[in-house]
Scaffold this motif. Structure first.
Motif, PDB file in Angstrom:
ATOM      1  N   ASN A 293       1.666  -3.525  -8.511  1.00 35.28           N
ATOM      2  CA  ASN A 293       3.062  -2.787  -8.630  1.00 35.28           C
ATOM      3  C   ASN A 293       2.963  -1.105  -8.316  1.00 35.28           C
ATOM      4  O   ASN A 293       3.775  -0.759  -7.721  1.00 35.28           O
ATOM      5  CB  ASN A 293       3.553  -2.846 -10.244  1.00 35.28           C
ATOM      6  N   ASN A 294       1.755  -0.594  -8.483  1.00 38.81           N
ATOM      7  CA  ASN A 294       1.629   0.831  -8.145  1.00 38.81           C
ATOM      8  C   ASN A 294       1.565   1.073  -6.683  1.00 38.81           C
ATOM      9  O   ASN A 294       2.303   2.061  -6.202  1.00 38.81           O
ATOM     10  CB  ASN A 294       0.291   1.469  -8.722  1.00 38.81           C
TER      11      ASN A 294
ATOM     12  N   THR B 123       1.611  -0.990   1.803  1.00 40.63           N
ATOM     13  CA  THR B 123       2.426  -2.231   1.634  1.00 40.63           C
ATOM     14  C   THR B 123       1.071  -3.435   1.701  1.00 40.63           C
ATOM     15  O   THR B 123       1.353  -4.535   1.496  1.00 40.63           O
ATOM     16  CB  THR B 123       3.585  -2.395   2.604  1.00 40.63           C
TER      17      THR B 123
ATOM     18  N   LYS C 267      -1.030  -4.486 -12.287  1.00 40.11           N
ATOM     19  CA  LYS C 267      -0.578  -3.052 -12.123  1.00 40.11           C
ATOM     20  C   LYS C 267      -0.855  -2.541 -10.821  1.00 40.11           C
ATOM     21  O   LYS C 267       0.054  -1.555 -10.472  1.00 40.11           O
ATOM     22  CB  LYS C 267      -1.293  -2.474 -13.213  1.00 40.11           C
TER      23      LYS C 267
ATOM     24  N   LYS D 145       3.001  -0.711  -4.529  1.00 38.79           N
ATOM     25  CA  LYS D 145       4.564  -1.235  -4.188  1.00 38.79           C
ATOM     26  C   LYS D 145       5.252   0.255  -4.363  1.00 38.79           C
ATOM     27  O   LYS D 145       6.291   0.691  -3.448  1.00 38.79           O
ATOM     28  CB  LYS D 145       5.153  -2.310  -4.791  1.00 38.79           C
ATOM     29  N   SER D 146       5.178   0.901  -5.469  1.00 35.30           N
ATOM     30  CA  SER D 146       5.862   2.031  -5.933  1.00 35.30           C
ATOM     31  C   SER D 146       5.467   3.157  -4.938  1.00 35.30           C
ATOM     32  O   SER D 146       6.348   3.994  -4.620  1.00 35.30           O
ATOM     33  CB  SER D 146       5.718   2.249  -7.453  1.00 35.30           C
TER      34      SER D 146
ATOM     35  N   ASN E  47       7.212   2.685  -1.739  1.00 33.42           N
ATOM     36  CA  ASN E  47       8.616   3.043  -1.503  1.00 33.42           C
ATOM     37  C   ASN E  47       8.904   4.525  -1.733  1.00 33.42           C
ATOM     38  O   ASN E  47       9.795   4.877  -1.103  1.00 33.42           O
ATOM     39  CB  ASN E  47       9.435   2.256  -2.940  1.00 33.42           C
ATOM     40  N   LEU E  48       8.011   5.042  -2.394  1.00 32.31           N
ATOM     41  CA  LEU E  48       8.434   6.653  -2.245  1.00 32.31           C
ATOM     42  C   LEU E  48       8.100   7.280  -1.328  1.00 32.31           C
ATOM     43  O   LEU E  48       8.612   8.177  -0.894  1.00 32.31           O
ATOM     44  CB  LEU E  48       7.320   7.130  -3.549  1.00 32.31           C
TER      45      LEU E  48
END
Length: 98
Positions: A62-63, A83, A59, A65-66, A69-70
């Motif tokens: 993934n957080n 990253t 989790k 990475k998100s 990306n934002l």
């Protein structure tokens, strides 16, 4: 395939260690000894706590990475940092499975 019996002598201390390691791997003592003698990978079964930690790391990965990306275009420095953190978590996840 017909199986035959092999026996070996060890101390009671060694026997306890072998039994404990077999139990941690989720194997019978004979299966553990066979795999060990044949140089096969013997992986310990993960405890419930370790499984929960593994899922938590996924989790987090993934957080991060998100988040990266934002903010990719607006904050390149922060994107790089998030990253790096995500990649470090991914590395720990890879080591976790070994």
């Amino acid at each position: 395939m017909k199986r035959t019996r092999i026996e070996f002598v060890c101390s009671s201390y060694e026997k306890k260690i072998i039994k404990i390691k077999a139990k941690k791997a989720g194997l019978k003592t004979a299966d553990y000894c066979r795999k060990s003698a044949l140089n096969k990978d013997i992986k310990a079964i993960l405890t419930e706590e370790q499984v929960l930690l593994y899922r938590m790391l996924i989790k987090y990965h993934n957080n991060f990475k998100s988040i990266g990306n934002l903010i990719k275009k607006k904050e390149p420095g922060l994107f790089k940092l998030t990253t790096e953190v995500a990649n470090e978590i991914k590395e720990h996840l890879t080591n976790f499975r070994k």
